[in-house]
Design a protein around this motif. Structure first.
Motif, mmCIF file in Angstrom:
data_model
loop_
_atom_site.group_PDB
_atom_site.id
_atom_site.type_symbol
_atom_site.label_atom_id
_atom_site.label_comp_id
_atom_site.label_asym_id
_atom_site.label_seq_id
_atom_site.Cartn_x
_atom_site.Cartn_y
_atom_site.Cartn_z
ATOM 1 N N THR A 154 -3.521 26.991 -14.998
ATOM 2 C CA THR A 154 -3.159 25.604 -14.730
ATOM 3 C C THR A 154 -1.711 25.539 -14.289
ATOM 4 O O THR A 154 -0.825 26.038 -14.987
ATOM 5 N N LYS A 155 -1.482 24.935 -13.158
ATOM 6 C CA LYS A 155 -0.127 24.759 -12.638
ATOM 7 C C LYS A 155 0.300 23.326 -12.921
ATOM 8 O O LYS A 155 -0.401 22.384 -12.575
ATOM 9 N N LYS A 156 1.444 23.188 -13.580
ATOM 10 C CA LYS A 156 1.972 21.857 -13.877
ATOM 11 C C LYS A 156 2.841 21.393 -12.714
ATOM 12 O O LYS A 156 3.692 22.126 -12.229
ATOM 13 N N MET A 157 2.605 20.161 -12.301
ATOM 14 C CA MET A 157 3.344 19.582 -11.177
ATOM 15 C C MET A 157 4.091 18.348 -11.686
ATOM 16 O O MET A 157 3.695 17.734 -12.674
ATOM 17 N N PRO A 158 5.159 17.963 -11.015
ATOM 18 C CA PRO A 158 5.899 16.780 -11.466
ATOM 19 C C PRO A 158 5.038 15.517 -11.358
ATOM 20 O O PRO A 158 4.115 15.458 -10.552
ATOM 21 N N PRO A 159 5.362 14.509 -12.166
ATOM 22 C CA PRO A 159 4.583 13.272 -12.100
ATOM 23 C C PRO A 159 4.785 12.549 -10.763
ATOM 24 O O PRO A 159 5.786 12.743 -10.086
ATOM 25 N N LEU A 160 3.800 11.736 -10.433
ATOM 26 C CA LEU A 160 3.919 10.917 -9.230
ATOM 27 C C LEU A 160 5.024 9.882 -9.424
ATOM 28 O O LEU A 160 5.390 9.544 -10.555
ATOM 29 N N LYS A 161 5.536 9.389 -8.343
ATOM 30 C CA LYS A 161 6.620 8.412 -8.392
ATOM 31 C C LYS A 161 6.203 7.206 -9.246
ATOM 32 O O LYS A 161 5.140 6.637 -9.053
ATOM 33 N N GLY A 162 7.044 6.871 -10.218
ATOM 34 C CA GLY A 162 6.766 5.744 -11.088
ATOM 35 C C GLY A 162 5.913 6.093 -12.290
ATOM 36 O O GLY A 162 5.653 5.251 -13.140
ATOM 37 N N ASN B 126 3.522 11.049 -16.757
ATOM 38 C CA ASN B 126 2.716 12.222 -17.099
ATOM 39 C C ASN B 126 2.719 13.259 -15.981
ATOM 40 O O ASN B 126 2.581 12.912 -14.808
ATOM 41 N N LYS B 127 2.872 14.514 -16.386
ATOM 42 C CA LYS B 127 2.804 15.595 -15.402
ATOM 43 C C LYS B 127 1.377 15.728 -14.886
ATOM 44 O O LYS B 127 0.415 15.457 -15.596
ATOM 45 N N ARG B 128 1.247 16.192 -13.657
ATOM 46 C CA ARG B 128 -0.068 16.445 -13.081
ATOM 47 C C ARG B 128 -0.415 17.911 -13.280
ATOM 48 O O ARG B 128 0.462 18.755 -13.375
ATOM 49 N N HIS B 129 -1.700 18.194 -13.345
ATOM 50 C CA HIS B 129 -2.164 19.570 -13.537
ATOM 51 C C HIS B 129 -3.123 19.940 -12.421
ATOM 52 O O HIS B 129 -3.946 19.129 -12.017
#
Length: 135
Positions: free
Chosen positions: A41-49, A52-55
């Motif tokens: 699972t790669k953690k990605m930064p949350p969307l603008k606003g 929660n981090k995206r996976h």
């Protein structure tokens, strides 16, 4: 090249988390039993606003993987990958069954007691919750 039940596996099955494998040195017969995940699972930064981090599920380096044993990797560097056979022993659907089958096969084959195995330790942490589908 990984073999599973006599067939070459060149793509990661979506339904499998990983596999338990045996790598065999063709020159002296020594083996190594271990496990490898197909996916991480790669953690990605949350969307603008959002907070929660995206996976995202991404494929690992399983195709080129040659184990984690320093002794085995040293032999691979000296001899080359062509002198080793990579075989998948068991496909697993989750990380718990993956850890269970790796440990079971290591104990069943007495990998720590025999000189024809590269394995030098067995480490596991397994919970009963994830073992409902062990077969």
């Amino acid at each position: 090249m990984w073999l599973y039940k006599g067939t070459i596996i060149d793509s990661a099955p979506e339904q499998s988390q990983g596999f338990v494998y045996c790598i065999k040195n063709k020159t002296n017969g020594r083996k190594y039993i271990g496990k490898k995940n197909f996916w991480t699972t790669k953690k990605m930064p949350p969307l603008k606003g959002k907070t929660n981090k995206r996976h995202r599920k991404v494929e690992t380096d399983w195709r080129d993987y040659m184990g984690s044993s320093e002794t085995l990797l040293s032999d691979v560097n000296v001899l080359g990958k062509d002198f080793f056979q990579k075989e998948i022993l068991k496909m697993c659907n989750n990380k718990t069954t993956l850890a269970y089958w790796e440990t079971k096969l290591q104990f069943d084959n007495d990998v720590l007691l025999r000189d024809d195995y590269y394995n030098q330790f067995i480490g596991c942490r397994i919970t009963a919750k994830g073992l409902r589908d062990v077969t």
